[in-house]
Design a protein around this motif. Sequence first.
Motif, mmCIF file in Angstrom:
data_model
loop_
_atom_site.group_PDB
_atom_site.id
_atom_site.type_symbol
_atom_site.label_atom_id
_atom_site.label_comp_id
_atom_site.label_asym_id
_atom_site.label_seq_id
_atom_site.Cartn_x
_atom_site.Cartn_y
_atom_site.Cartn_z
ATOM 1 N N ARG A 113 -22.484 -10.762 13.327
ATOM 2 C CA ARG A 113 -21.716 -11.370 12.240
ATOM 3 C C ARG A 113 -22.091 -12.831 11.998
ATOM 4 O O ARG A 113 -21.419 -13.526 11.261
ATOM 5 C CB ARG A 113 -20.209 -11.300 12.562
ATOM 6 C CG ARG A 113 -19.680 -9.909 12.877
ATOM 7 C CD ARG A 113 -19.853 -8.929 11.781
ATOM 8 N NE ARG A 113 -19.210 -9.388 10.574
ATOM 9 C CZ ARG A 113 -19.259 -8.757 9.408
ATOM 10 N NH1 ARG A 113 -19.920 -7.649 9.301
ATOM 11 N NH2 ARG A 113 -18.663 -9.238 8.355
ATOM 12 N N ARG A 114 -23.184 -13.310 12.597
ATOM 13 C CA ARG A 114 -23.500 -14.740 12.529
ATOM 14 C C ARG A 114 -23.719 -15.246 11.107
ATOM 15 O O ARG A 114 -23.354 -16.378 10.792
ATOM 16 C CB ARG A 114 -24.683 -15.081 13.427
ATOM 17 C CG ARG A 114 -26.009 -14.500 13.014
ATOM 18 C CD ARG A 114 -27.077 -14.781 14.082
ATOM 19 N NE ARG A 114 -28.341 -14.196 13.748
ATOM 20 C CZ ARG A 114 -28.712 -12.957 14.044
ATOM 21 N NH1 ARG A 114 -27.886 -12.184 14.714
ATOM 22 N NH2 ARG A 114 -29.888 -12.493 13.690
ATOM 23 N N GLU A 115 -24.272 -14.431 10.225
ATOM 24 C CA GLU A 115 -24.496 -14.887 8.849
ATOM 25 C C GLU A 115 -23.163 -15.096 8.123
ATOM 26 O O GLU A 115 -22.988 -16.061 7.398
ATOM 27 C CB GLU A 115 -25.377 -13.889 8.091
ATOM 28 C CG GLU A 115 -25.892 -14.401 6.778
ATOM 29 C CD GLU A 115 -26.713 -15.691 6.908
ATOM 30 O OE1 GLU A 115 -26.547 -16.559 6.019
ATOM 31 O OE2 GLU A 115 -27.482 -15.848 7.861
ATOM 32 N N ARG A 116 -22.216 -14.195 8.335
ATOM 33 C CA ARG A 116 -20.895 -14.348 7.716
ATOM 34 C C ARG A 116 -20.163 -15.561 8.291
ATOM 35 O O ARG A 116 -19.417 -16.230 7.599
ATOM 36 C CB ARG A 116 -20.041 -13.089 7.930
ATOM 37 C CG ARG A 116 -20.554 -11.825 7.260
ATOM 38 C CD ARG A 116 -20.661 -11.927 5.739
ATOM 39 N NE ARG A 116 -19.431 -12.109 5.021
ATOM 40 C CZ ARG A 116 -18.694 -11.152 4.486
ATOM 41 N NH1 ARG A 116 -19.048 -9.899 4.604
ATOM 42 N NH2 ARG A 116 -17.594 -11.441 3.839
ATOM 43 N N THR A 117 -20.402 -15.848 9.586
ATOM 44 C CA THR A 117 -19.786 -17.028 10.194
ATOM 45 C C THR A 117 -20.340 -18.293 9.550
ATOM 46 O O THR A 117 -19.590 -19.233 9.277
ATOM 47 C CB THR A 117 -20.032 -17.024 11.716
ATOM 48 O OG1 THR A 117 -19.479 -15.816 12.255
ATOM 49 C CG2 THR A 117 -19.387 -18.220 12.391
ATOM 50 N N ARG A 118 -21.634 -18.321 9.268
ATOM 51 C CA ARG A 118 -22.226 -19.465 8.561
ATOM 52 C C ARG A 118 -21.592 -19.628 7.185
ATOM 53 O O ARG A 118 -21.301 -20.741 6.747
ATOM 54 C CB ARG A 118 -23.742 -19.285 8.423
ATOM 55 C CG ARG A 118 -24.504 -19.570 9.670
ATOM 56 C CD ARG A 118 -26.010 -19.567 9.393
ATOM 57 N NE ARG A 118 -26.726 -19.470 10.645
ATOM 58 C CZ ARG A 118 -27.428 -18.422 11.045
ATOM 59 N NH1 ARG A 118 -27.568 -17.374 10.258
ATOM 60 N NH2 ARG A 118 -28.028 -18.416 12.213
ATOM 61 N N GLU A 119 -21.387 -18.501 6.500
ATOM 62 C CA GLU A 119 -20.743 -18.553 5.182
ATOM 63 C C GLU A 119 -19.335 -19.131 5.294
ATOM 64 O O GLU A 119 -18.918 -19.933 4.462
ATOM 65 C CB GLU A 119 -20.668 -17.152 4.572
ATOM 66 C CG GLU A 119 -21.990 -16.575 4.146
ATOM 67 C CD GLU A 119 -21.852 -15.136 3.659
ATOM 68 O OE1 GLU A 119 -20.728 -14.727 3.278
ATOM 69 O OE2 GLU A 119 -22.870 -14.421 3.668
ATOM 70 N N LEU A 120 -18.609 -18.718 6.321
ATOM 71 C CA LEU A 120 -17.251 -19.223 6.513
ATOM 72 C C LEU A 120 -17.265 -20.730 6.726
ATOM 73 O O LEU A 120 -16.488 -21.455 6.113
ATOM 74 C CB LEU A 120 -16.590 -18.523 7.703
ATOM 75 C CG LEU A 120 -15.206 -19.032 8.093
ATOM 76 C CD1 LEU A 120 -14.211 -18.776 6.962
ATOM 77 C CD2 LEU A 120 -14.751 -18.382 9.374
ATOM 78 N N PHE A 121 -18.156 -21.217 7.586
ATOM 79 C CA PHE A 121 -18.221 -22.659 7.835
ATOM 80 C C PHE A 121 -18.650 -23.417 6.587
ATOM 81 O O PHE A 121 -18.188 -24.530 6.344
ATOM 82 C CB PHE A 121 -19.134 -22.976 9.014
ATOM 83 C CG PHE A 121 -18.499 -22.672 10.341
ATOM 84 C CD1 PHE A 121 -17.246 -23.163 10.664
ATOM 85 C CD2 PHE A 121 -19.145 -21.874 11.259
ATOM 86 C CE1 PHE A 121 -16.650 -22.878 11.879
ATOM 87 C CE2 PHE A 121 -18.558 -21.587 12.478
ATOM 88 C CZ PHE A 121 -17.316 -22.085 12.794
ATOM 89 N N ALA A 122 -19.517 -22.818 5.779
ATOM 90 C CA ALA A 122 -19.916 -23.460 4.529
ATOM 91 C C ALA A 122 -18.722 -23.548 3.582
ATOM 92 O O ALA A 122 -18.509 -24.567 2.923
ATOM 93 C CB ALA A 122 -21.062 -22.697 3.878
ATOM 94 N N LEU A 123 -17.926 -22.488 3.532
ATOM 95 C CA LEU A 123 -16.725 -22.502 2.682
ATOM 96 C C LEU A 123 -15.716 -23.540 3.172
ATOM 97 O O LEU A 123 -15.132 -24.265 2.388
ATOM 98 C CB LEU A 123 -16.060 -21.124 2.686
ATOM 99 C CG LEU A 123 -16.711 -20.033 1.864
ATOM 100 C CD1 LEU A 123 -16.047 -18.687 2.151
ATOM 101 C CD2 LEU A 123 -16.629 -20.358 0.391
#
Length: 162
Positions: A136-146
């Motif tokens: 899920r690391r890509e979605r975690t990056r998206e979350l931190f970007a948001l």
Amino acid sequence: MPEIVTPEATAAAPPVLPDAASAPRRRVAPAVLTGARVLLALFLGFSAVAKLVAHASAVESFDRMGWGSGAMYAIGGLELAGALALLVPLLAGVAAVALVGLLAGASVVQLTLLDPPNAVMPALLVVLVVLIARERRERTRELFALLGGRGRGSRAGQWTKR
């Protein structure tokens, strides 16, 4: 002496096609980890409820450790939050990272304060949540970007004064 170039030597190499056996494997791993996330969420949810309703077995365990009911409710709340977050695709990676700490702690507590043979289960679950966090690391990056107010095209890690 000049080289003679034959048509066979100049022909482009055939395109490399993905291995037919690896394509289904790439689809199976996320599906298996999704199933594992759901099962882990159920397991943690039941464990959390036992602590939050002060089930006799949970109270007895926390008494054996010498910890108060506050610790039991706090750990139950963390387990419940982690279980629910595992079910939300955008939060699953962060939840998995947080659960590494919780489960590693549970393993150490089992090993040192309670029943050492029972330390194996949380230790194995640590491996599972690490795999979930990695997937899920890509979605975690998206979350931190948001959360950081930055879009995909911005430089991560850059803090500006406002």
